[in-house]
Design an enzyme around this catalytic site. Structure first.
Site, PDB file in Angstrom:
ATOM      1  N   LYS A 176      52.044  -1.985 -14.092  1.00  0.00           N
ATOM      2  CA  LYS A 176      50.912  -2.135 -13.178  1.00  0.00           C
ATOM      3  C   LYS A 176      51.188  -1.436 -11.855  1.00  0.00           C
ATOM      4  CE  LYS A 176      50.438  -5.765 -10.619  1.00  0.00           C
ATOM      5  NZ  LYS A 176      50.221  -7.143 -10.091  1.00  0.00           N
ATOM      6  N   ASP A 199      45.671  -5.138 -13.411  1.00  0.00           N
ATOM      7  CA  ASP A 199      46.065  -6.411 -12.807  1.00  0.00           C
ATOM      8  C   ASP A 199      45.217  -7.518 -13.437  1.00  0.00           C
ATOM      9  OD1 ASP A 199      43.555  -6.213 -11.659  1.00  0.00           O
ATOM     10  OD2 ASP A 199      44.268  -6.256  -9.589  1.00  0.00           O
TER      11      ASP A 199
END
Length: 232
Positions: A130, A148
């Site tokens: 991420k 996310d």
């Protein structure tokens, strides 16, 4: 594209483009809500943003990087001094250790520079996929999708991928949109998740995607009550 991922149909890509247009109209000034002036700053503030508000990280960022402008400065920092700067972001002792270690590895492996490939970024301590994709897309301008919790939730509700499968969500978004749009789509999905498509009670009755979303009745459907749930 992973071999296990089914290539989207023409209808699905057309729907994706409609969703992109609707989100762009809803959030015309979309941008990453973490402030940064360099790849190093974004990498560090992304590390600090865990379990705290972006606003708190943005508030300490100028102080932190005025005191420690380069990776070598961060790596050589006195922990007690850095801790005082990082108190507002919470877990400041652990985050101080993390930042110092991350900076030390940057100095050791990359001469203090942030690498610009996914493989090198995820090899850094405390840098997952991420964060790596966030840095690639926003600091280096490399097409990337950073999944996310907001992106995962919105993509799942739109029917694109299982909510708990980050890599499947990333691949699905990449397949649905042109590479040039990946970063923009990413930012828009984050904003939509934060401001409209909330985890507990999404504002479905005030959502611009309602006509395109198979989950459009799971939240508050009354338009007036839904508008009261909107944030930002």
């Amino acid at each position: 594209m992973p071999s296990s991922l089914v290539e989207p149909t023409v209808a699905e890509t057309r729907r994706a483009r409609r969703i992109l247009r609707l989100l762009t109209a809803r959030y015309p000034d979309s941008r990453l809500e973490l402030d940064f002036d360099s790849p190093l700053q974004l990498l560090v503030v992304a590390t600090l943003a865990a379990q705290t508000l972006d606003e708190r990280v943005n508030a300490v960022r100028p102080v932190l990087f005025e005191r420690y402008p380069a990776a070598a400065d961060l790596a050589a920092a006195d922990p007690a001094e850095m801790e005082q700067i990082l108190v507002p972001v919470g877990y400041y002792r652990q985050k101080t250790r993390n930042v110092i270690k991350l900076a030390a590895v940057l100095v050791e492996r990359h001469e203090g520079e942030v690498p610009a490939t996914l493989e090198e970024l995820v090899a850094l301590p405390w840098v997952g996929r991420k964060t790596a994709n966030m840095v690639l897309g926003n600091a280096f301008g490399t097409p990337a999708v950073s999944v996310d919790t907001h992106v995962a939730r919105v993509a799942h509700r739109l029917g694109w991928a299982p909510e708990k499968d980050v890599e499947a969500t990333e691949a699905a978004i990449q397949a649905l949109f042109e590479r040039k749009d990946w970063v923009a789509v990413n930012l828009l999905l984050i904003l939509h998740g934060r401001r409209t498509c909330h985890s507990r009670k999404p504002a479905c009755g005030a959502c611009p995607l309602a006509a395109e979303c198979p989950s459009s009745t799971i939240g508050e459907t009354d338009p007036e009550k839904a508008r009261a749930l909107l944030k930002g």
